[in-house]
Design a protein around this motif. Sequence first.
Motif, PDB file in Angstrom:
ATOM      1  N   GLN A 157       0.534  -1.619   0.297  1.00  0.00           N
ATOM      2  CA  GLN A 157       0.045  -0.615  -0.235  1.00  0.00           C
ATOM      3  C   GLN A 157       0.680   1.220  -0.048  1.00  0.00           C
ATOM      4  O   GLN A 157       1.764   0.930   0.624  1.00  0.00           O
ATOM      5  CB  GLN A 157      -0.964   0.169   1.197  1.00  0.00           C
ATOM      6  CG  GLN A 157      -1.784  -0.817   1.541  1.00  0.00           C
ATOM      7  CD  GLN A 157      -2.967  -1.426   2.045  1.00  0.00           C
ATOM      8  OE1 GLN A 157      -2.530  -1.063   3.517  1.00  0.00           O
ATOM      9  NE2 GLN A 157      -4.096  -1.002   2.037  1.00  0.00           N
ATOM     10  N   LYS A 183     -15.383   2.943  -7.431  1.00  0.00           N
ATOM     11  CA  LYS A 183     -16.257   2.249  -7.180  1.00  0.00           C
ATOM     12  C   LYS A 183     -18.021   2.639  -8.078  1.00  0.00           C
ATOM     13  O   LYS A 183     -18.704   2.381  -8.829  1.00  0.00           O
ATOM     14  CB  LYS A 183     -17.234   1.616  -6.255  1.00  0.00           C
ATOM     15  CG  LYS A 183     -17.772  -0.089  -6.255  1.00  0.00           C
ATOM     16  CD  LYS A 183     -17.689  -0.389  -4.700  1.00  0.00           C
ATOM     17  CE  LYS A 183     -18.464  -1.827  -4.697  1.00  0.00           C
ATOM     18  NZ  LYS A 183     -17.700  -2.745  -5.872  1.00  0.00           N
ATOM     19  N   ARG A 193     -10.813   3.836  -3.548  1.00  0.00           N
ATOM     20  CA  ARG A 193     -11.514   3.393  -3.281  1.00  0.00           C
ATOM     21  C   ARG A 193     -12.858   2.727  -3.236  1.00  0.00           C
ATOM     22  O   ARG A 193     -13.504   2.351  -4.397  1.00  0.00           O
ATOM     23  CB  ARG A 193     -11.805   2.668  -1.747  1.00  0.00           C
ATOM     24  CG  ARG A 193     -12.513   1.381  -1.219  1.00  0.00           C
ATOM     25  CD  ARG A 193     -11.630   1.084   0.536  1.00  0.00           C
ATOM     26  NE  ARG A 193     -12.781   1.694   0.823  1.00  0.00           N
ATOM     27  CZ  ARG A 193     -11.747   2.453   2.326  1.00  0.00           C
ATOM     28  NH1 ARG A 193     -11.096   2.754   2.217  1.00  0.00           N
ATOM     29  NH2 ARG A 193     -12.925   3.479   2.752  1.00  0.00           N
ATOM     30  N   GLU A 194     -13.913   4.193  -3.539  1.00  0.00           N
ATOM     31  CA  GLU A 194     -15.209   4.360  -3.075  1.00  0.00           C
ATOM     32  C   GLU A 194     -15.816   4.529  -4.343  1.00  0.00           C
ATOM     33  O   GLU A 194     -16.563   4.126  -5.530  1.00  0.00           O
ATOM     34  CB  GLU A 194     -15.635   4.888  -2.050  1.00  0.00           C
ATOM     35  CG  GLU A 194     -15.737   4.263  -0.380  1.00  0.00           C
ATOM     36  CD  GLU A 194     -16.775   3.065  -0.870  1.00  0.00           C
ATOM     37  OE1 GLU A 194     -17.424   2.776  -1.782  1.00  0.00           O
ATOM     38  OE2 GLU A 194     -15.655   1.907  -0.135  1.00  0.00           O
ATOM     39  N   GLU A 220     -10.818  -0.273 -10.415  1.00  0.00           N
ATOM     40  CA  GLU A 220     -11.392  -0.632  -9.109  1.00  0.00           C
ATOM     41  C   GLU A 220     -10.924  -1.313  -8.432  1.00  0.00           C
ATOM     42  O   GLU A 220     -11.089  -1.750  -7.549  1.00  0.00           O
ATOM     43  CB  GLU A 220     -13.007  -0.825  -9.839  1.00  0.00           C
ATOM     44  CG  GLU A 220     -13.890  -1.089  -8.454  1.00  0.00           C
ATOM     45  CD  GLU A 220     -15.372  -1.238  -9.470  1.00  0.00           C
ATOM     46  OE1 GLU A 220     -15.358  -1.700 -10.333  1.00  0.00           O
ATOM     47  OE2 GLU A 220     -16.056  -2.215  -7.929  1.00  0.00           O
ATOM     48  N   ASP A 221     -11.183  -3.150  -9.601  1.00  0.00           N
ATOM     49  CA  ASP A 221      -9.964  -3.680  -8.654  1.00  0.00           C
ATOM     50  C   ASP A 221      -8.961  -3.807  -8.177  1.00  0.00           C
ATOM     51  O   ASP A 221      -8.630  -4.659  -7.593  1.00  0.00           O
ATOM     52  CB  ASP A 221     -10.228  -4.550 -10.442  1.00  0.00           C
ATOM     53  CG  ASP A 221     -10.083  -6.520  -9.407  1.00  0.00           C
ATOM     54  OD1 ASP A 221     -10.758  -6.560  -8.489  1.00  0.00           O
ATOM     55  OD2 ASP A 221      -9.407  -6.996  -9.980  1.00  0.00           O
ATOM     56  N   THR A 239      -9.959   6.413   0.536  1.00  0.00           N
ATOM     57  CA  THR A 239     -11.847   6.706  -0.732  1.00  0.00           C
ATOM     58  C   THR A 239     -11.808   7.288  -1.425  1.00  0.00           C
ATOM     59  O   THR A 239     -12.525   6.621  -2.086  1.00  0.00           O
ATOM     60  CB  THR A 239     -12.195   7.828   0.937  1.00  0.00           C
ATOM     61  OG1 THR A 239     -11.793   7.319   2.398  1.00  0.00           O
ATOM     62  CG2 THR A 239     -14.018   6.795   1.000  1.00  0.00           C
ATOM     63  N   SER A 267      -7.313  -1.085  -6.968  1.00  0.00           N
ATOM     64  CA  SER A 267      -7.384  -0.307  -5.583  1.00  0.00           C
ATOM     65  C   SER A 267      -6.830  -0.646  -4.270  1.00  0.00           C
ATOM     66  O   SER A 267      -7.840  -1.723  -4.157  1.00  0.00           O
ATOM     67  CB  SER A 267      -8.742   0.436  -5.761  1.00  0.00           C
ATOM     68  OG  SER A 267      -8.957   1.520  -4.203  1.00  0.00           O
ATOM     69  N   CYS A 268      -5.864  -0.056  -4.012  1.00  0.00           N
ATOM     70  CA  CYS A 268      -5.285  -1.047  -2.447  1.00  0.00           C
ATOM     71  C   CYS A 268      -6.677  -0.035  -1.240  1.00  0.00           C
ATOM     72  O   CYS A 268      -6.750  -1.730  -0.584  1.00  0.00           O
ATOM     73  CB  CYS A 268      -4.104  -1.076  -2.161  1.00  0.00           C
ATOM     74  SG  CYS A 268      -3.845   0.469  -1.586  1.00  0.00           S
ATOM     75  N   GLY A 269      -7.505   0.688  -1.952  1.00  0.00           N
ATOM     76  CA  GLY A 269      -8.352   0.349  -0.667  1.00  0.00           C
ATOM     77  C   GLY A 269      -7.809   1.137   1.119  1.00  0.00           C
ATOM     78  O   GLY A 269      -8.870   1.475   2.067  1.00  0.00           O
ATOM     79  N   LYS A 270      -6.943   1.718   0.726  1.00  0.00           N
ATOM     80  CA  LYS A 270      -6.421   2.632   1.593  1.00  0.00           C
ATOM     81  C   LYS A 270      -7.214   3.602   1.326  1.00  0.00           C
ATOM     82  O   LYS A 270      -7.676   4.401   2.395  1.00  0.00           O
ATOM     83  CB  LYS A 270      -4.584   2.605   1.389  1.00  0.00           C
ATOM     84  CG  LYS A 270      -4.033   3.742   2.625  1.00  0.00           C
ATOM     85  CD  LYS A 270      -2.803   3.205   2.904  1.00  0.00           C
ATOM     86  CE  LYS A 270      -1.866   4.257   3.781  1.00  0.00           C
ATOM     87  NZ  LYS A 270      -0.743   3.975   4.584  1.00  0.00           N
TER      88      LYS A 270
END
Lengths: 727, 189
Positions: free
Chosen positions: A430, A596, A592-593, A581-582, A589, A584-587
């Motif tokens: 990340q 989506k 991540r959002e 989207e896939d 917002t 994205s590490c999610g750290k």
Amino acid sequence: MKQQVWDVLQTIRDKCEQVVREQNTGHRIFIQVGSATCENAAGAVAVADEFRKHIAASGRDDIVLRRTGCTGRCSREPIVSVYRPGVMPVKYEKVTRELVHGIFTKHVLKGEPLLDHVLDGTIAAMSRFEILNCGSLRCGWKGEKICGGPMANQLRAMGVEPDECRVISASCFGACSAEMAGKHTHILVRPQNVLYRLETLADLEEVVQEHIRGGRIVERLRVHDEPVSQDFFELYGEVAFFNRQTRIALRHNGIIDPESIEEYVHYRGFEALAKVLSQGDPQWVIDEVTKSKLRGRGGGGFPTGQKWALAVKSPERVRYIICNADEGDPGAFMDRSMLESDPFNVIEGMIIGAFAIGAHQGFVYVRAEYPLAVERVDNTIRKCREWGLLGKDILRSGFDFDIEIRLGAGAFVCGEETALIHSIEGERGQPRIRPPYPTEVGLWGKPTVINNVETFANVPAVIIYGADWFSHIGSQASGGTKVFALAGKVNHTGLVEVPIGITLREVVMEIGGGCTGGKAVKAVQTGGPAGGCIPAGMLDLRVDFDTLNRAGSIMGSGGMIVLDEDDCMVDIAKFFTAFSEDESCGKCTPCREGTKRMMEILERITTGKADEEDLNKLERLAKLIRRSSLCGLGRAAPNPVLSTLTHFRDEYLAHVRDKRCPAKKCTALLHFEIDKEKCVGCTACARNCPVECISGNRREPHVIDQARCIKCGRCFQVCRFDAVLKL
Amino acid sequence: MNCNHACSTDNWAEVKATAGRVLGEDLVAFIEQCRAEGNPHSQLIAVLHRVQGKFGYLGKSQLDAVAQLLQVPAAKVSGVASFYHLFRLQPRGKFIINLCLGTACYVKGADRLAEKLSDELGIRFGETTGDGMFTLEGARCLGACSLAPVMVVNNDMHGAVTPDQIPIILDQYIRKAKQQVEEKPAAQS
């Protein structure tokens, strides 16, 4: 110390030369087969095996099978080259096991080439000589100037027939230094591979008289220093796809055996390293690289020399250097090719970089998806250690440096430098907030320089041929060349290395040969998921880091996907957004959002459920993500959407207003009908329909039940009479 | 400094033995070797690659054993294992089909291949067939864009694949598996 380094290199050279000589003496005919992932996938292993059997069966010891990496002419692989002494090398395309017998018995044994299978189309006959005419991109002093017209016409006027000597125009040889530019032109005469410098028509006449007619080399006009891409032109000069390129980073691809250090040294390998170590001045290296205007080839385009200088500024004594070979952009494969075809060059560049910044430990971070590249890098590092080119006291200069390989594990975000550092540390990949930049606080908190594979591949050439030479190739702002991976709907796919500043049109239309099936180019997608789509109307754009940015795309790692009229731009934007989207590490917002939500809007657009307000929403959201994401992945993720919204807004409008997909790609907006006039009632569509919604008697027109049709398109694919209409 | 007493809190030998039963001697030796070098924690990804190479996937017991041996919190090990796409937490089939879903493959019809593969195998992406023969996965880009569309089955790359070729390719592997089964008893007798 200066002399000592050269002495050690000389010992290495002597040993290598002996091996290379032994390979060549007594052997007169070489058969060269490529071996990179793509070549192997196309069947190169079976072809090489077949040749091996044929050579064994013939009992001849003067025929040798050689291995090289790939030349980057992917759509015609496997490529086999046959070299017979004194005649032009011949390259065959799409060689199969079955073809091997013919090549071997006719060409290798009897000297009669199979002209139907020659790379890039058939030729009527082999000529005895070939003159490659320098395209002189830099000095503009082409062969035409001394001839007052095309050189081929001039030769004909001198009474030389094409079957005796063909004239082929090539790109710039890079043989002229700055002070000579504009006064001479260069020609390369094959198969003797002699480079001549011509000033007047009389010089050309002398070459024709002496060399072509008399078989004597004209020493007076001969140039002895070898320009960077001469080896490449000697082998591949007659192929249009190659001779329009300027090969620097790829200069050994398809020439040397990627697993042989002897061959690499034979082609001036480690000369740059010896030059650097014998000078013993890191600052000189940094200055040279800065002067060369070499910019990072991984995507960002940060000046390499400047990056190195930043790392040196840090008072911290422990520093690291990392080669970023986490080539994750879908559609880019130049790093893989370089690591598989010329790994020594990349490693040499890295050692030079380490010396410049004072690092004693380096890492190659490579994708686990590239097993052959990993194997070849591993082999390279092992051989370099054996030969004293890595480890303690390199070339007895007192400089210590070693390299470790670290494998990725399939995370696109690890191409981002702070995420990559985390991954090497054994953490989740990340990213973190910059600054501090890795050049200050990097791996294990130490100053760290991360450069891309292609950047390192350019470094030895900069050192050997000089910063001035390098900076003259390319544009004002950035020196040298860029390797593009040309793919998608284009005739000639493969690796294309061209000077920075060349137009997109030259790359796609001239080298790439335009779209497949004679269709029109609709757009060119550059830079992978972080890039954008450049419409066909902007094909005259000069490709540079800054110009592409202004057009809403990026250079990126150099993926170049050609799209034709059958590609829906909304669908392409959706494709890349799905990717981001896939991945994205999610750290953070926004990324991540945001990706989506963008995906949801694009989904609505492509299924006809969106209205015009959704387009505005999409644009606002995209701009928000670009502004507020943590790392480069998130900040660039909206590029595909924004660039298509800018350049192809009418296509979006067709989807939302008319609920129509102009490219007929978005299946939800299509329906299928059967043309009663054309349908012969063969029942192929009815038999293949997965939901059995097509009815009709044999030899009578069929009908699709629209209520039950799931729009899978199977009937359209199987109909041999064009009776199924996509509307 | 080694403890001279038979200290009851030092259970390293026991930890090693337990982990060894799960991972096998070779992996224990590899992890020991990693521990001997600087920054051993940074080798976590390399260790997980090895474990997956041996077992085909990363099971809970294997992850625990790695955590114990490498002296890294189990939460971190499972965090890393679940972060990276290449690591699998469930057992996989005998043949792993990796369909490239990169851009070049996509514009050349990889979506149609995806449909056909799903239809033929009766599974979705990320799943394994009931007989344990095939696992269907999607790759981001296999770097063989010029041969698009591409799919890889275990280590064999198939280029320029059309939907009609899919049943033929799958059949090759089914036959290969049958052959292996037949050869085994023959070799034993």
